[in-house]
Design a protein around this motif. Sequence first.
Motif, PDB file in Angstrom:
ATOM      1  N   HIS A 158      -7.387  17.677  55.472  1.00  0.00           N
ATOM      2  CA  HIS A 158      -7.045  17.907  56.878  1.00  0.00           C
ATOM      3  C   HIS A 158      -5.545  17.867  57.173  1.00  0.00           C
ATOM      4  CE1 HIS A 158     -11.303  16.923  58.635  1.00  0.00           C
ATOM      5  NE2 HIS A 158     -11.274  18.017  57.897  1.00  0.00           N
ATOM      6  N   PRO A 159      -4.759  16.978  56.551  1.00  0.00           N
ATOM      7  CA  PRO A 159      -3.315  16.960  56.855  1.00  0.00           C
ATOM      8  C   PRO A 159      -2.604  18.216  56.366  1.00  0.00           C
ATOM      9  CG  PRO A 159      -4.022  14.866  55.918  1.00  0.00           C
ATOM     10  CD  PRO A 159      -5.147  15.829  55.734  1.00  0.00           C
ATOM     11  N   GLU A 160      -1.312  18.291  56.664  1.00  0.00           N
ATOM     12  CA  GLU A 160      -0.533  19.512  56.453  1.00  0.00           C
ATOM     13  C   GLU A 160      -0.516  19.973  55.001  1.00  0.00           C
ATOM     14  OE1 GLU A 160       4.033  20.954  57.319  1.00  0.00           O
ATOM     15  OE2 GLU A 160       3.014  19.608  58.687  1.00  0.00           O
ATOM     16  N   SER A 161      -0.153  19.122  54.081  1.00  0.00           N
ATOM     17  CA  SER A 161      -0.220  19.369  52.645  1.00  0.00           C
ATOM     18  C   SER A 161       0.688  20.487  52.155  1.00  0.00           C
ATOM     19  CB  SER A 161      -1.672  19.616  52.230  1.00  0.00           C
ATOM     20  OG  SER A 161      -1.824  19.440  50.834  1.00  0.00           O
ATOM     21  N   MET A 162       0.165  21.447  51.352  1.00  0.00           N
ATOM     22  CA  MET A 162       1.000  22.331  50.547  1.00  0.00           C
ATOM     23  C   MET A 162       1.836  23.292  51.383  1.00  0.00           C
ATOM     24  SD  MET A 162      -1.545  23.192  47.409  1.00  0.00           S
ATOM     25  CE  MET A 162      -2.539  21.889  46.683  1.00  0.00           C
ATOM     26  N   GLY A 163       3.165  23.131  51.283  1.00  0.00           N
ATOM     27  CA  GLY A 163       4.074  23.942  52.084  1.00  0.00           C
ATOM     28  C   GLY A 163       4.002  25.419  51.780  1.00  0.00           C
ATOM     29  N   VAL A 164       3.744  25.787  50.524  1.00  0.00           N
ATOM     30  CA  VAL A 164       3.711  27.208  50.177  1.00  0.00           C
ATOM     31  C   VAL A 164       2.581  27.909  50.909  1.00  0.00           C
ATOM     32  CG1 VAL A 164       2.220  26.987  48.131  1.00  0.00           C
ATOM     33  CG2 VAL A 164       3.924  28.819  48.249  1.00  0.00           C
ATOM     34  N   PHE A 165       1.496  27.202  51.155  1.00  0.00           N
ATOM     35  CA  PHE A 165       0.385  27.770  51.919  1.00  0.00           C
ATOM     36  C   PHE A 165       0.681  27.726  53.417  1.00  0.00           C
ATOM     37  CE2 PHE A 165      -3.620  27.688  54.176  1.00  0.00           C
ATOM     38  CZ  PHE A 165      -4.392  28.637  53.520  1.00  0.00           C
ATOM     39  N   VAL A 166       1.106  26.555  53.893  1.00  0.00           N
ATOM     40  CA  VAL A 166       1.372  26.364  55.317  1.00  0.00           C
ATOM     41  C   VAL A 166       2.475  27.300  55.796  1.00  0.00           C
ATOM     42  CG1 VAL A 166       2.147  24.699  57.053  1.00  0.00           C
ATOM     43  CG2 VAL A 166       0.573  23.972  55.236  1.00  0.00           C
ATOM     44  N   GLU A 167       3.593  27.303  55.081  1.00  0.00           N
ATOM     45  CA  GLU A 167       4.725  28.135  55.501  1.00  0.00           C
ATOM     46  C   GLU A 167       4.500  29.608  55.150  1.00  0.00           C
ATOM     47  OE1 GLU A 167       6.721  27.081  57.488  1.00  0.00           O
ATOM     48  OE2 GLU A 167       6.841  24.915  57.201  1.00  0.00           O
ATOM     49  N   GLY A 168       3.788  29.843  54.049  1.00  0.00           N
ATOM     50  CA  GLY A 168       3.453  31.221  53.709  1.00  0.00           C
ATOM     51  C   GLY A 168       2.597  31.863  54.779  1.00  0.00           C
ATOM     52  N   LEU A 190       4.449  36.436  50.546  1.00  0.00           N
ATOM     53  CA  LEU A 190       4.258  37.592  49.672  1.00  0.00           C
ATOM     54  C   LEU A 190       2.874  37.576  49.027  1.00  0.00           C
ATOM     55  CD1 LEU A 190       7.773  37.780  47.967  1.00  0.00           C
ATOM     56  CD2 LEU A 190       6.809  39.422  49.587  1.00  0.00           C
ATOM     57  N   LYS A 191       2.383  36.393  48.668  1.00  0.00           N
ATOM     58  CA  LYS A 191       1.058  36.309  48.054  1.00  0.00           C
ATOM     59  C   LYS A 191      -0.037  36.630  49.075  1.00  0.00           C
ATOM     60  CE  LYS A 191       0.024  35.593  44.542  1.00  0.00           C
ATOM     61  NZ  LYS A 191      -0.373  36.546  43.459  1.00  0.00           N
ATOM     62  N   ILE A 192       0.044  36.094  50.292  1.00  0.00           N
ATOM     63  CA  ILE A 192      -0.981  36.377  51.303  1.00  0.00           C
ATOM     64  C   ILE A 192      -0.988  37.864  51.653  1.00  0.00           C
ATOM     65  CG2 ILE A 192      -1.720  35.931  53.684  1.00  0.00           C
ATOM     66  CD1 ILE A 192      -0.615  33.072  53.337  1.00  0.00           C
ATOM     67  N   ARG A 193       0.191  38.459  51.819  1.00  0.00           N
ATOM     68  CA  ARG A 193       0.267  39.890  52.114  1.00  0.00           C
ATOM     69  C   ARG A 193      -0.282  40.707  50.949  1.00  0.00           C
ATOM     70  NH1 ARG A 193      -0.229  43.256  56.025  1.00  0.00           N
ATOM     71  NH2 ARG A 193       0.930  41.769  57.313  1.00  0.00           N
ATOM     72  N   ASN A 227     -10.355  34.347  58.191  1.00  0.00           N
ATOM     73  CA  ASN A 227     -11.225  33.181  58.026  1.00  0.00           C
ATOM     74  C   ASN A 227     -11.181  32.666  56.590  1.00  0.00           C
ATOM     75  OD1 ASN A 227     -12.022  33.349  60.695  1.00  0.00           O
ATOM     76  ND2 ASN A 227     -13.954  34.382  60.252  1.00  0.00           N
ATOM     77  N   GLN A 228     -11.245  33.593  55.636  1.00  0.00           N
ATOM     78  CA  GLN A 228     -11.241  33.200  54.227  1.00  0.00           C
ATOM     79  C   GLN A 228      -9.948  32.487  53.845  1.00  0.00           C
ATOM     80  OE1 GLN A 228     -13.687  33.421  51.837  1.00  0.00           O
ATOM     81  NE2 GLN A 228     -15.033  34.008  53.533  1.00  0.00           N
ATOM     82  N   VAL A 229      -8.843  32.938  54.394  1.00  0.00           N
ATOM     83  CA  VAL A 229      -7.559  32.309  54.095  1.00  0.00           C
ATOM     84  C   VAL A 229      -7.489  30.916  54.720  1.00  0.00           C
ATOM     85  CG1 VAL A 229      -5.053  32.445  54.402  1.00  0.00           C
ATOM     86  CG2 VAL A 229      -6.352  34.515  53.845  1.00  0.00           C
ATOM     87  N   LEU A 230      -8.068  30.768  55.905  1.00  0.00           N
ATOM     88  CA  LEU A 230      -7.837  29.551  56.685  1.00  0.00           C
ATOM     89  C   LEU A 230      -8.942  28.498  56.584  1.00  0.00           C
ATOM     90  CD1 LEU A 230      -6.453  31.098  60.026  1.00  0.00           C
ATOM     91  CD2 LEU A 230      -5.156  30.027  58.181  1.00  0.00           C
ATOM     92  N   ASN A 231     -10.099  28.819  55.990  1.00  0.00           N
ATOM     93  CA  ASN A 231     -11.221  27.876  56.116  1.00  0.00           C
ATOM     94  C   ASN A 231     -11.394  26.918  54.942  1.00  0.00           C
ATOM     95  OD1 ASN A 231     -12.448  29.393  54.122  1.00  0.00           O
ATOM     96  ND2 ASN A 231     -14.005  30.310  55.446  1.00  0.00           N
ATOM     97  N   SER A 232     -10.419  26.848  54.036  1.00  0.00           N
ATOM     98  CA  SER A 232     -10.546  25.914  52.908  1.00  0.00           C
ATOM     99  C   SER A 232      -9.404  24.916  52.837  1.00  0.00           C
ATOM    100  CB  SER A 232     -10.617  26.696  51.582  1.00  0.00           C
ATOM    101  OG  SER A 232     -11.750  27.518  51.537  1.00  0.00           O
ATOM    102  N   GLY A 233      -8.581  24.845  53.882  1.00  0.00           N
ATOM    103  CA  GLY A 233      -7.430  23.960  53.840  1.00  0.00           C
ATOM    104  C   GLY A 233      -6.278  24.593  53.075  1.00  0.00           C
ATOM    105  N   SER A 234      -5.242  23.810  52.841  1.00  0.00           N
ATOM    106  CA  SER A 234      -4.061  24.302  52.128  1.00  0.00           C
ATOM    107  C   SER A 234      -4.363  24.407  50.638  1.00  0.00           C
ATOM    108  CB  SER A 234      -2.876  23.357  52.349  1.00  0.00           C
ATOM    109  OG  SER A 234      -2.527  23.305  53.705  1.00  0.00           O
ATOM    110  N   LEU A 273      -5.317  29.089  43.403  1.00  0.00           N
ATOM    111  CA  LEU A 273      -6.658  28.853  43.927  1.00  0.00           C
ATOM    112  C   LEU A 273      -6.969  29.809  45.079  1.00  0.00           C
ATOM    113  CD1 LEU A 273      -6.770  24.940  43.907  1.00  0.00           C
ATOM    114  CD2 LEU A 273      -7.585  26.544  42.160  1.00  0.00           C
ATOM    115  N   LEU A 274      -5.981  30.079  45.925  1.00  0.00           N
ATOM    116  CA  LEU A 274      -6.183  31.046  47.006  1.00  0.00           C
ATOM    117  C   LEU A 274      -6.510  32.421  46.440  1.00  0.00           C
ATOM    118  CD1 LEU A 274      -6.076  31.863  50.013  1.00  0.00           C
ATOM    119  CD2 LEU A 274      -3.615  32.261  49.700  1.00  0.00           C
ATOM    120  N   GLU A 275      -5.777  32.830  45.427  1.00  0.00           N
ATOM    121  CA  GLU A 275      -6.001  34.150  44.837  1.00  0.00           C
ATOM    122  C   GLU A 275      -7.405  34.244  44.233  1.00  0.00           C
ATOM    123  OE1 GLU A 275      -3.629  37.456  42.167  1.00  0.00           O
ATOM    124  OE2 GLU A 275      -2.937  35.373  42.172  1.00  0.00           O
TER     125      GLU A 275
END
Length: 611
Positions: A462-472, A560-563, A584-591, A596-598
């Motif tokens: 639940h907390p903010e966690s991985m910046g590459v995901f949050v800021e990406g 760049l990875k999300i795009r 939804n798929q990007v946002l529903n599993s946390g950071s 792992l996102l890919e």
Amino acid sequence: MTTSFLKSAYISCISVLFLLISCKEGAKTAEAKLQSIDTVFESYYDFKKSANPIEATKAGFNSYNDTIANYISDNYQELLKQKYRSFLVELEAYDESMMSKEQWLSLRVMKWDCSIKLQGLENELVTMASPIYDLPSFELMPLLQIQSLHLYVAQLGSGASVQPFKTIEDYDNWLKRLQDYMTFLDTCIEKMEEGIAQKVVLPKTIVLKMIPQLQEFINAPIAKHLFMAPIRNFPENFSDSDRTEIELAYIEFLSQQLIPKYKELDSFLKEAYLPVARQTSGLSNLPNGKETYDYLIKLHTTTTMTADAIHELGKSEVQRILGEMEAVKNEIGFKGDLKAFFNHVRQRKDQMPFSKPEEVIANFNAIQKRMEPKLNEFFDIRPKAGFEVRRTEAFREASASAEYVPGSKDATRAGTFYIPIPIIKTYNKFADEALFLHEAIPGHHFQLSLQQENTKLPEFLHPESMGVFVEGWALYAESLGKELGLYEDPLQYFGMLSMEMHRAIRLVVDTGIHAKGWTREEAIQYSLENEAESKEGIIAEIERYMATPGQALSYKIGQLKIRELRTRAEYALGERFDIKEFHNQVLNSGSLALVLLEEKIDAWITSQSQQ
């Protein structure tokens, strides 16, 4: 012989029986483990809350409101090492067949988190428990001019942040938390003295920014002191006697402990630390600096990219964005070159129309209203938490960037977008639409609020966690402006390009400073030549990169990875591509770490292709 045969047969039967029982018990054990992985997740989150009590407060867990972890102390770091190692051993007992795919993904996030934090604790320069946005801290350089605990404590003490001041117990908890803070400051001075002895010290320009920040805490009259703000804003239900007792306790603490400690720190910085502060800017000039920066790249990007590769990627992105900027300049009809256009945008009076800070806030609220009708076309899940825009507090405004602080998990405290407005007459609004998309909606407010409100996720996610995901995600959100009905003004679109350029430049200057020996002045000059930010803003940013190596890399690498994943899904699915479901798929599993996102998005593409 018959007796021997019967005995042998009996033993064989018993062996088979034991084997059957063992198999049955093994199945039960596997089932128990399948059921208990959530218990492991709960234990991990309990540990994370105790390791970082301020993050627990931010998440709305009030039982931790009276303490601050002395995360730079040797004993505390050793305890963290033991805990991370213990959790990693425990996770090895589980495999994918024992749990749902969602649990398996959460387990792999937990394993990544434990592993990368343990690596930080074992590094000679870094410690991993900083209460500031889950960022690493430098053990021998624990105080900075930005994203530093002593500044965050001031935010908490103002009563306008996540520390609650609603009950008498809340007011008592804050004084107890400040007692821990006194211990932390003592340890800071001790560690910085060790740093002097080992020649591990901050750049002089950073120290020169820190010293004036302390003056407001030292020189402000007690009655007007920032830490007395909760006293000036008592809840109405407090009795007169309670108010008097609490006020006297706060005055005594400030006058006899907090202000004297700040004076001691101020004298130490001026007399002992500043004279030996280094003239260099980057980590490569410190013992173990290269190895530390390599670690921080891995931490902040969740990749194995090298500093050289990131540096070249940054230069490539800078050139691409410059081409798009050139097109906007021509569309507007500006006749000079791009560098002249940067100065033109910086100085345009129609882009600096505000005379009061409240007008800046109102402009952001108007942006939200304009984009609201389009949001449902791209998002079918909204946060429950409210949202508000606030001006950054005066004591940290000069060195601060815009930022978002999530609301509470139960949505009783709204998420807050802080915007620094140090000089209202020179506040330039040309990038405000992109800034709102990044820090607010659908950037950090959507991602972080949905993450912590998602009851299907283990709470440690639940907390903010991985910046590459949050800021990406937040930088990706900026690119949605035209789709959401914004960027109709070419200057606002140029503002978006400028913000993207800002993040591309970070790839170049962060690696330049910390891996290639760039000076502060070289980094400032590179930024001035390639973006339209003011010189004052650029200086603050470069000094931020000097203080927090690697963190600024996360934005562009994540975006760049999300795009890339969106483009891959659009191409593979064609008319079956659903933008709302992709989000939804990007946002529903946390950071998630990018690998792992890919994997997750690729699996989703495959499942959608087979329908």
